[in-house]
Motif scaffolding. Structure first.
Motif, PDB file in Angstrom:
ATOM      1  N   ILE A 148       0.828  -1.203   0.000  1.00 50.36           N
ATOM      2  CA  ILE A 148       0.000   0.000   0.000  1.00 50.36           C
ATOM      3  C   ILE A 148       0.863   1.253   0.000  1.00 50.36           C
ATOM      4  O   ILE A 148       0.495   2.281  -0.558  1.00 50.36           O
ATOM      5  CB  ILE A 148      -0.971  -0.010   1.199  1.00 50.36           C
ATOM      6  CG1 ILE A 148      -1.962  -1.162   1.071  1.00 50.36           C
ATOM      7  CG2 ILE A 148      -1.722   1.309   1.304  1.00 50.36           C
ATOM      8  CD1 ILE A 148      -2.946  -1.240   2.201  1.00 50.36           C
ATOM      9  N   ILE A 149       2.047   1.196   0.624  1.00 45.19           N
ATOM     10  CA  ILE A 149       2.930   2.352   0.735  1.00 45.19           C
ATOM     11  C   ILE A 149       3.791   2.459  -0.512  1.00 45.19           C
ATOM     12  O   ILE A 149       4.555   1.558  -0.834  1.00 45.19           O
ATOM     13  CB  ILE A 149       3.810   2.240   1.988  1.00 45.19           C
ATOM     14  CG1 ILE A 149       2.936   2.209   3.249  1.00 45.19           C
ATOM     15  CG2 ILE A 149       4.785   3.414   2.052  1.00 45.19           C
ATOM     16  CD1 ILE A 149       3.710   2.033   4.517  1.00 45.19           C
ATOM     17  N   THR A 150       3.678   3.565  -1.215  1.00 47.00           N
ATOM     18  CA  THR A 150       4.432   3.750  -2.459  1.00 47.00           C
ATOM     19  C   THR A 150       5.835   4.276  -2.209  1.00 47.00           C
ATOM     20  O   THR A 150       6.721   4.121  -3.042  1.00 47.00           O
ATOM     21  CB  THR A 150       3.692   4.733  -3.373  1.00 47.00           C
ATOM     22  OG1 THR A 150       3.640   6.027  -2.741  1.00 47.00           O
ATOM     23  CG2 THR A 150       2.264   4.256  -3.645  1.00 47.00           C
ATOM     24  N   GLY A 151       6.041   4.958  -1.072  1.00 48.39           N
ATOM     25  CA  GLY A 151       7.342   5.526  -0.773  1.00 48.39           C
ATOM     26  C   GLY A 151       7.610   6.843  -1.469  1.00 48.39           C
ATOM     27  O   GLY A 151       8.714   7.387  -1.371  1.00 48.39           O
ATOM     28  N   GLY A 152       6.641   7.390  -2.167  1.00 48.91           N
ATOM     29  CA  GLY A 152       6.811   8.651  -2.869  1.00 48.91           C
ATOM     30  C   GLY A 152       5.848   9.706  -2.382  1.00 48.91           C
ATOM     31  O   GLY A 152       5.235   9.583  -1.318  1.00 48.91           O
ATOM     32  N   LYS A 153       5.714  10.752  -3.168  1.00 50.53           N
ATOM     33  CA  LYS A 153       4.781  11.830  -2.861  1.00 50.53           C
ATOM     34  C   LYS A 153       3.599  11.728  -3.813  1.00 50.53           C
ATOM     35  O   LYS A 153       3.752  11.898  -5.023  1.00 50.53           O
ATOM     36  CB  LYS A 153       5.468  13.191  -2.996  1.00 50.53           C
ATOM     37  CG  LYS A 153       6.588  13.412  -1.984  1.00 50.53           C
ATOM     38  CD  LYS A 153       7.196  14.800  -2.109  1.00 50.53           C
ATOM     39  CE  LYS A 153       8.290  15.017  -1.076  1.00 50.53           C
ATOM     40  NZ  LYS A 153       8.893  16.371  -1.183  1.00 50.53           N
ATOM     41  N   ASN A 154       2.436  11.448  -3.251  1.00 56.31           N
ATOM     42  CA  ASN A 154       1.220  11.278  -4.043  1.00 56.31           C
ATOM     43  C   ASN A 154       0.362  12.532  -3.939  1.00 56.31           C
ATOM     44  O   ASN A 154       0.246  13.134  -2.864  1.00 56.31           O
ATOM     45  CB  ASN A 154       0.419  10.070  -3.552  1.00 56.31           C
ATOM     46  CG  ASN A 154       1.257   8.805  -3.515  1.00 56.31           C
ATOM     47  OD1 ASN A 154       2.118   8.608  -4.365  1.00 56.31           O
ATOM     48  ND2 ASN A 154       1.013   7.957  -2.521  1.00 56.31           N
ATOM     49  N   SER A 155      -0.253  12.911  -5.045  1.00 55.73           N
ATOM     50  CA  SER A 155      -1.143  14.068  -5.028  1.00 55.73           C
ATOM     51  C   SER A 155      -2.244  13.878  -6.061  1.00 55.73           C
ATOM     52  O   SER A 155      -2.017  13.257  -7.110  1.00 55.73           O
ATOM     53  CB  SER A 155      -0.386  15.370  -5.302  1.00 55.73           C
ATOM     54  OG  SER A 155       0.189  15.363  -6.592  1.00 55.73           O
ATOM     55  N   VAL A 156      -3.414  14.371  -5.747  1.00 51.83           N
ATOM     56  CA  VAL A 156      -4.551  14.328  -6.662  1.00 51.83           C
ATOM     57  C   VAL A 156      -5.263  15.671  -6.585  1.00 51.83           C
ATOM     58  O   VAL A 156      -5.200  16.379  -5.582  1.00 51.83           O
ATOM     59  CB  VAL A 156      -5.544  13.190  -6.317  1.00 51.83           C
ATOM     60  CG1 VAL A 156      -4.891  11.831  -6.502  1.00 51.83           C
ATOM     61  CG2 VAL A 156      -6.072  13.347  -4.898  1.00 51.83           C
ATOM     62  N   SER A 157      -5.959  16.023  -7.653  1.00 54.28           N
ATOM     63  CA  SER A 157      -6.740  17.256  -7.707  1.00 54.28           C
ATOM     64  C   SER A 157      -8.182  16.929  -8.019  1.00 54.28           C
ATOM     65  O   SER A 157      -8.463  15.946  -8.720  1.00 54.28           O
ATOM     66  CB  SER A 157      -6.182  18.216  -8.774  1.00 54.28           C
ATOM     67  OG  SER A 157      -4.843  18.557  -8.497  1.00 54.28           O
ATOM     68  N   TYR A 158      -9.089  17.728  -7.512  1.00 48.29           N
ATOM     69  CA  TYR A 158     -10.503  17.518  -7.783  1.00 48.29           C
ATOM     70  C   TYR A 158     -11.252  18.834  -7.636  1.00 48.29           C
ATOM     71  O   TYR A 158     -10.733  19.814  -7.088  1.00 48.29           O
ATOM     72  CB  TYR A 158     -11.099  16.437  -6.875  1.00 48.29           C
ATOM     73  CG  TYR A 158     -11.039  16.743  -5.394  1.00 48.29           C
ATOM     74  CD1 TYR A 158     -12.114  17.334  -4.743  1.00 48.29           C
ATOM     75  CD2 TYR A 158      -9.910  16.427  -4.649  1.00 48.29           C
ATOM     76  CE1 TYR A 158     -12.078  17.601  -3.389  1.00 48.29           C
ATOM     77  CE2 TYR A 158      -9.855  16.692  -3.293  1.00 48.29           C
ATOM     78  CZ  TYR A 158     -10.927  17.277  -2.676  1.00 48.29           C
ATOM     79  OH  TYR A 158     -10.879  17.558  -1.328  1.00 48.29           O
ATOM     80  N   PHE A 159     -12.463  18.835  -8.153  1.00 51.98           N
ATOM     81  CA  PHE A 159     -13.306  20.038  -8.175  1.00 51.98           C
ATOM     82  C   PHE A 159     -14.492  19.844  -7.237  1.00 51.98           C
ATOM     83  O   PHE A 159     -15.038  18.740  -7.120  1.00 51.98           O
ATOM     84  CB  PHE A 159     -13.809  20.287  -9.595  1.00 51.98           C
ATOM     85  CG  PHE A 159     -14.780  21.430  -9.711  1.00 51.98           C
ATOM     86  CD1 PHE A 159     -14.341  22.739  -9.739  1.00 51.98           C
ATOM     87  CD2 PHE A 159     -16.148  21.191  -9.787  1.00 51.98           C
ATOM     88  CE1 PHE A 159     -15.232  23.794  -9.848  1.00 51.98           C
ATOM     89  CE2 PHE A 159     -17.049  22.232  -9.896  1.00 51.98           C
ATOM     90  CZ  PHE A 159     -16.590  23.540  -9.926  1.00 51.98           C
ATOM     91  N   ASN A 160     -14.877  20.920  -6.553  1.00 50.78           N
ATOM     92  CA  ASN A 160     -16.060  20.865  -5.694  1.00 50.78           C
ATOM     93  C   ASN A 160     -16.686  22.248  -5.621  1.00 50.78           C
ATOM     94  O   ASN A 160     -16.081  23.241  -6.052  1.00 50.78           O
ATOM     95  CB  ASN A 160     -15.709  20.351  -4.296  1.00 50.78           C
ATOM     96  CG  ASN A 160     -16.778  19.426  -3.732  1.00 50.78           C
ATOM     97  OD1 ASN A 160     -17.971  19.682  -3.907  1.00 50.78           O
ATOM     98  ND2 ASN A 160     -16.361  18.353  -3.077  1.00 50.78           N
TER      99      ASN A 160
END
Length: 331
Positions: A148-160
């Motif tokens: 489950i742990i990728t060891g990196g920096k994860n980011s996502v964007s979304y609209f609301n």
């Protein structure tokens, strides 16, 4: 001792979950004439416009403690019934952080007769925002590799979107707002995410007194739809007009309706989130400055330190008092 520590961490997580929210967290800065930060219908509510910037820091003695910075501005479009605004924020909590930008349009309907000195106004507001959530897993370590742990920096964007309405009748005001109305989830973690992030806010207040002293009691109720968490703020403020402007202060009491159970020395108990927040401020000509300090009550706390918040503001295009009432948010 281990049981007590485990329960304390669970209670701490419950308290943080109640306060760490998607979008702009609802703390107590709205009490420093910053209602637009949580109610989109307050964009351009009065004559001219306002700029507000806040810095909030929790638990100075704790590494990676939560911190929040916001900057917002809103104003009325000339003498039209339309107002616009924008909010930028950065919210960090441990390895997780979120940044966002919201743009707002509000429409203000004047009710009542032809006397322009009487404030009787119904307002509607809609905000659209782009949010980015990030999780830094680069420092996560495990003896046994975890897929489950990728060891990196994860980011996502979304609209609301947020929307709401406000009603101002002279010294009385009321607001209803829905935050994260689309229910969009951030889908940041590989574990199962929930998509319902909606929160409902209802607040009301009244300003008593028209001489050099004024008194303002108010309440704010919050409901998170998915978790059914509920909190209420009970507020009291006092204002005094002085030569250079206005000084004011007050106190807020926040309490959750639900609590967390704990066990200490064989005795069970239940603790609810309780925060006491004194606030002081001053309006010096067109400038505003305020400070508030939140102290968490209860037998079990993660840290004895409190939550500090400073707000700086500037009002423009407000040459004189527009309405024949003491209504600070609408002037």
């Amino acid at each position: 001792m281990k049981l007590r520590l485990l329960l304390m961490l669970c209670l701490f997580a419950c308290g943080v979950k109640s306060m760490a929210q998607e979008g702009v967290p609802v703390y107590f800065d709205y009490l420093s004439d910053n209602y637009y930060l949580v109610h989109p219908s307050m964009a351009g509510i009065g004559q001219g416009g306002k700029i507000r910037g806040t810095i909030r820091k929790q638990w100075f003695s704790v590494d990676e403690a939560p911190s929040l910075q916001t900057l917002n501005a809103h104003f009325r479009l000339d003498d039209s019934p339309s107002g616009v605004g924008a909010i930028f924020f950065n919210d960090a909590n441990g390895y997780h952080s979120q940044t966002g930008l919201k743009l707002t349009y509000a429409h203000h309907l004047r009710l009542g007769g032809e006397d322009l000195r009487i404030l009787n106004q119904l307002s509607f507001g809609l905000s659209g925002g782009i949010l980015q959530s990030s999780l830094d897993e680069s420092e996560f370590r495990s003896v046994i590799p975890d897929p489950i742990i990728t060891g990196g920096k994860n980011s996502v964007s979304y609209f609301n979107v947020d929307f709401g309405m406000s009603y101002n009748l002279m010294e009385f005001y009321a607001h209803f707002t829905v935050l994260n109305a689309l229910g969009s989830g951030r889908d940041l973690y590989t574990a199962i995410e929930f998509d319902n992030l909606r929160r409902y806010l209802i607040s009301a207040g009244y300003v008593f007194g028209k001489n050099e002293w004024q008194y303002e009691p108010s309440v704010l109720f919050q409901l998170t739809e998915f978790t059914e968490e509920k909190t209420i703020d009970i507020n009291a403020k006092v204002y005094k007009d002085v030569d250079f402007g206005r000084i004011w202060g007050g106190v807020s009491y926040r309490r959750s309706f639900d609590g967390a159970q704990f066990l200490i020395d064989g005795t069970f108990g239940e603790q609810r989130l309780q925060l006491i927040t004194p606030i002081i401020g001053a309006n010096i000509k067109n400038f505003m400055v305020s400070y508030n300090y939140s102290y968490q009550m209860g037998d079990i706390r993660f840290d004895n330190g409190g939550f500090h918040q400073i707000t700086l503001g500037y009002d423009f295009g407000q040459s004189e008092r527009r309405y024949d009432c003491y209504c600070p948010a609408a002037q």
